[in-house]
Design a protein around this motif. Structure first.
Motif, PDB file in Angstrom:
ATOM      1  N   ASN A  36      -0.111  -5.841 -11.032  1.00  0.00           N
ATOM      2  CA  ASN A  36       0.803  -4.745 -10.749  1.00  0.00           C
ATOM      3  C   ASN A  36       1.876  -4.619 -11.834  1.00  0.00           C
ATOM      4  N   ALA A 201      -2.660   0.998  -7.945  1.00  0.00           N
ATOM      5  CA  ALA A 201      -2.292  -0.414  -8.115  1.00  0.00           C
ATOM      6  C   ALA A 201      -1.212  -0.831  -7.119  1.00  0.00           C
ATOM      7  N   THR A 202      -0.237   0.027  -6.895  1.00  0.00           N
ATOM      8  CA  THR A 202       0.833  -0.315  -5.956  1.00  0.00           C
ATOM      9  C   THR A 202       0.305  -0.393  -4.533  1.00  0.00           C
ATOM     10  N   PHE A 205      -1.599  -3.642  -4.167  1.00  0.00           N
ATOM     11  CA  PHE A 205      -0.708  -4.806  -4.097  1.00  0.00           C
ATOM     12  C   PHE A 205      -0.158  -4.986  -2.684  1.00  0.00           C
TER      13      PHE A 205
END
Length: 426
Positions: A36, A201-202, A205
């Motif tokens: 991230n 990606a966030t 995560f």
């Protein structure tokens, strides 16, 4: 599985809720943190180093330096306190997703939305407006993300956690420039790619590394006076915090006054055509990345094993300063590649230990880590955002690109002197 919420502690304006899951981090958190961070810094570097300069230069090539400085300086004013405010609000957040995730997801969503619109703009005013929103949103994402190391890792593991952040940062910086360089002729496509990657990606995560839910946890009654007062960390009461802030500020300023102008250094100082410079900038990133991938894990491992942080910052500063001065001696593409490789050694060693050092100087042992790390991240934001304006002044009024390199090296060396008085970290 998310950990059970821990009751909040209250101990004055610098304590705040301490809902820590320290020591319970799952194995996948380290690589997730690296990934991230990689995506976030790939976005920063691709936008700041390639896409935005190309977009601004296309509007008015004769005034590109002044215009780029204007846009980035305006964004600096608006983003100055974005991270500490987002961090402080995340410290107080109570939700089933925990404290950090709602702010990370919100920052990613807003940033991605405005990035999608940025590429189609042809007015410097609207580019500046959209750029401000994008920068604020990404800082809202980064602030709570920065608190993960202090939240979820015990002190003796923070060197490796810091190293993972460093690996992600440096691979992201290089990868972002490489990716952006491939689509520099189509900035709208480049912005769209980064928008999608940040959002995905966030979300991944947060999904893979759920934090402790905080919906039922206690918290202090909100007071504007206490909230605003909490952003002042008295340097007399917390001198190590102040010295750490100063050291990071100077180091990042020295690095970014050159990094942010790499494209123009290649075109105006090394005298490459723009198309060649856009490709060469990727080569510089690869040279830096190769040495960084050696120095980061080695420095992080040694830092934890020896229980020392400061010596690695000293060595990092010396290496980075040496690398920044190489273009003075060899103003060629080869010289720039050598410079990038040496800078990679220095910046990598710094990134491997800096986050760990910062978590060890927090007031109250990190009870308000989101806010306090956000304040320390101002020492990243100010020089990073202001570096184009500083560089523009050095280039246009104070001696050109040679003055830029000398200034950068001097700032980095001063950074090592700034952390020497820190007593709580070896």
């Amino acid at each position: 599985m998310p950990e059970s919420p821990v009751p909040a502690r209250t101990a004055g304006p610098h304590a705040g809720p301490a809902l820590s899951s320290r020591g319970t981090a799952p194995a996948r958190l380290l690589p997730s943190l690296a990934v991230n961070t990689l995506v976030l810094f790939a976005t920063y570097s691709g936008l700041i180093g390639v896409l935005l300069p190309n977009q601004v230069a296309a509007l008015d090539p004769a005034h590109k330096v002044a215009n780029l400085s204007l846009v980035t300086t305006v964004s600096f004013v608006f983003t100055l306190f974005a991270q500490p405010i987002a961090g402080a609000l995340s410290d107080r957040t109570r939700s089933r997703l925990g404290r950090r995730a709602p702010w990370m997801l919100g920052g990613a969503a807003v940033g991605a939305g405005f990035l999608l619109g940025l590429g189609g703009l042809h007015s410097l005013l609207w580019i500046a407006v959209f750029w401000v929103v994008v920068q604020v949103a990404l800082n809202v994402l980064q602030g709570p993300l920065s608190a993960v190391v202090a939240d979820r890792f015990p002190r003796e593991r923070r060197g490796m956690a810091s190293a993972m952040v460093g690996v992600g940062t440096m691979v992201g910086v290089s990868g972002g420039v490489l990716m952006a360089g491939q689509v520099a002729g189509h900035v709208g496509v480049g912005y769209a790619v980064f928008a999608v990657v940040v959002l995905v990606a966030t979300g991944a995560f947060v999904l893979l590394n759920p934090d402790a839910p905080t919906r039922g946890a206690a918290r202090e009654p909100f007071s504007w006076r206490q909230f605003l007062a909490g952003f002042w960390v008295n340097p007399r009461r917390y001198p190590d915090f102040a010295w750490a802030f100063a050291g990071r500020f100077l180091f990042i300023l020295g690095y970014f006054v050159v990094y942010g102008f790499q494209l123009y250094i290649l075109t105006d100082y090394i005298r490459l055509p723009l198309a060649t410079a856009n490709k060469t900038i990727g080569l510089l990133s690869l040279a830096s990345l190769a040495t960084t991938l050696v120095s980061i894990p080695l420095s992080g491992w040694l830092s934890d094993r020896l229980g020392r942080r400061k010596i690695f910052v000293y060595l990092a500063s010396a290496a980075l300063a040496a690398g920044l001065l190489v273009p003075l001696i060899a103003p060629t593409v080869t010289g720039m590649v050598v410079s990038g490789a040496i800078q990679g050694l220095g910046y990598g060693a710094y990134m491997a230990c800096d986050t760990a050092l910062m978590t060890e100087v927090l007031p109250g042992g990190g009870a308000a880590a989101g806010k306090d790390l956000g304040i320390l991240n101002i020492a990243t934001n100010i020089p990073q955002a202001a570096s184009p304006a500083v560089a523009g002044l050095l280039i246009t009024a104070l001696g050109g690109y040679p003055a830029l390199f000398v200034f950068a090296a001097a700032a980095v060396l001063l950074a090592s002197l700034a952390i020497a008085p820190i007593r709580t970290v070896r």
